[in-house]
Design a protein around this motif. Structure first.
Motif, PDB file in Angstrom:
ATOM      1  N   TYR A 125       0.827  -1.198   0.000  1.00 23.12           N
ATOM      2  CA  TYR A 125       0.000   0.000   0.000  1.00 23.12           C
ATOM      3  C   TYR A 125       0.869   1.259   0.000  1.00 23.12           C
ATOM      4  N   GLU A 126       1.927   1.208   0.792  1.00 22.39           N
ATOM      5  CA  GLU A 126       2.819   2.370   0.850  1.00 22.39           C
ATOM      6  C   GLU A 126       3.516   2.586  -0.488  1.00 22.39           C
ATOM      7  N   ALA A 127       3.919   1.493  -1.132  1.00 24.58           N
ATOM      8  CA  ALA A 127       4.571   1.604  -2.446  1.00 24.58           C
ATOM      9  C   ALA A 127       3.627   2.260  -3.455  1.00 24.58           C
ATOM     10  N   LEU A 128       2.370   1.876  -3.415  1.00 23.37           N
ATOM     11  CA  LEU A 128       1.374   2.487  -4.303  1.00 23.37           C
ATOM     12  C   LEU A 128       1.217   3.969  -3.998  1.00 23.37           C
ATOM     13  N   PHE A 129       1.131   4.300  -2.721  1.00 24.25           N
ATOM     14  CA  PHE A 129       0.981   5.702  -2.334  1.00 24.25           C
ATOM     15  C   PHE A 129       2.184   6.527  -2.785  1.00 24.25           C
ATOM     16  N   VAL A 130       3.372   6.022  -2.539  1.00 27.60           N
ATOM     17  CA  VAL A 130       4.599   6.740  -2.904  1.00 27.60           C
ATOM     18  C   VAL A 130       4.611   7.051  -4.399  1.00 27.60           C
ATOM     19  N   HIS A 131       4.262   6.076  -5.217  1.00 26.14           N
ATOM     20  CA  HIS A 131       4.297   6.271  -6.671  1.00 26.14           C
ATOM     21  C   HIS A 131       3.331   7.375  -7.104  1.00 26.14           C
ATOM     22  N   GLU A 132       2.088   7.301  -6.658  1.00 27.21           N
ATOM     23  CA  GLU A 132       1.083   8.264  -7.125  1.00 27.21           C
ATOM     24  C   GLU A 132       1.273   9.649  -6.503  1.00 27.21           C
ATOM     25  N   TYR A 133       1.592   9.692  -5.224  1.00 25.27           N
ATOM     26  CA  TYR A 133       1.767  11.013  -4.586  1.00 25.27           C
ATOM     27  C   TYR A 133       3.012  11.712  -5.131  1.00 25.27           C
ATOM     28  N   HIS A 134       4.007  10.927  -5.514  1.00 27.21           N
ATOM     29  CA  HIS A 134       5.205  11.507  -6.146  1.00 27.21           C
ATOM     30  C   HIS A 134       4.806  12.268  -7.410  1.00 27.21           C
ATOM     31  N   HIS A 135       3.913  11.685  -8.201  1.00 25.16           N
ATOM     32  CA  HIS A 135       3.403  12.386  -9.391  1.00 25.16           C
ATOM     33  C   HIS A 135       2.815  13.736  -9.012  1.00 25.16           C
ATOM     34  N   CYS A 136       2.021  13.718  -7.959  1.00 25.20           N
ATOM     35  CA  CYS A 136       1.315  14.929  -7.529  1.00 25.20           C
ATOM     36  C   CYS A 136       2.298  16.031  -7.120  1.00 25.20           C
ATOM     37  N   VAL A 137       3.307  15.645  -6.366  1.00 28.37           N
ATOM     38  CA  VAL A 137       4.316  16.612  -5.917  1.00 28.37           C
ATOM     39  C   VAL A 137       5.090  17.160  -7.120  1.00 28.37           C
ATOM     40  N   ARG A 138       5.450  16.285  -8.040  1.00 25.09           N
ATOM     41  CA  ARG A 138       6.202  16.725  -9.231  1.00 25.09           C
ATOM     42  C   ARG A 138       5.365  17.674 -10.098  1.00 25.09           C
TER      43      ARG A 138
END
Length: 254
Positions: A125-138
């Motif tokens: 779950y954390e891996a999924l969150f990291v991937h998508e939220y990283h997009h948002c921050v970028r």
């Protein structure tokens, strides 16, 4: 504002009415029907009967509280934005990443959707969150308009996000497409198909065909190329993914 929307409460009443659910989101306010079809391509549930079973497991695992903790952790680490986060059951039977999908997500500049089911290892779950939220921050750092993004931007988005998964969650949590091709093979694909089309805009059908490896292109071609480009950059520069989160995509060109 509560970052993780109470979709657990929404699903209680509206799991059979996904279009009504989407009226409560930002991008779903206008045309719920076409938006729902778009989200289904990215993993949102189709069958409410099947989704009901997943919903029960999601509540048992306290996934809303878990994702709220992730949001708090990475928003602080990455100085990221607060955007609404929606959790919905995944469409397990088919998906762009694997034949039996266990998790997926889609990120917009102003909200993120996660599609999940029961996971034996909660770190998934954390891996999924990291991937998508990283997009948002970028997206926030780049401050580009939607129609300005091209294929180069998209493949670097994916490459950077999955390297963040590797850095923050561990190599065992990175997606299988990260090592789908040998170096020589991927280099040839890149020269043949990716490099001549780096400026293709997101709204062109060719964009997704190359990014995802649709039609006759190798599967997940763009994703794999982006990961390798970021990897090559990191091999040459002693740095972390957080230092790269706002870098222009052209920095990663070979």
């Amino acid at each position: 504002m509560v970052a993780v929307a109470p979709t657990d409460e929404w699903l209680e009443d509206l799991i059979n009415k996904p279009l009504e659910l989407l009226k409560k989101t930002i991008n779903g306010k206008e045309d719920q029907n076409s938006f729902y079809h778009y989200l289904m391509k990215h993993g949102m549930y189709r069958s409410s009967h099947h989704a009901g079973d997943i919903y029960v497991k999601m509540k048992e695992k306290n996934l809303w509280e878990r994702f709220a903790l992730y949001e708090n952790k990475y928003k602080r680490k990455w100085k990221g934005p607060s955007v609404p986060i929606y959790l919905f059951p995944v469409q397990e039977k088919r998906g762009m990443f694997q034949s039996s999908m266990k998790k997926s997500g889609v990120c917009f500049k102003d909200e993120i959707f996660f599609f999940v089911t029961d996971q034996e290892d909660p770190k998934e779950y954390e891996a999924l969150f990291v991937h998508e939220y990283h997009h948002c921050v970028r997206m926030k750092r780049l401050s580009k308009k939607d129609d300005q993004y091209n294929l180069l931007d998209s493949i670097i988005f994916e490459g950077l996000a999955e390297h963040a998964v590797k850095e923050y969650c561990g190599e065992e949590y990175v997606a299988t497409w990260t090592n789908a091709y040998e170096e020589k093979e991927l280099s040839e694909y890149y020269r043949k198909w990716i490099e001549p089309n780096l400026n293709v805009k997101r709204n062109s059908p060719l964009h997704d065909q190359l990014l995802l490896g649709q039609k006759s292109y190798p599967k997940m071609l763009g994703y794999s190329s982006g990961y390798r480009m970021v990897q090559n950059y990191l091999n040459k520069h002693d740095t972390s993914t957080i230092s790269l989160i706002g870098k222009p995509s052209t920095v990663f060109l070979p």
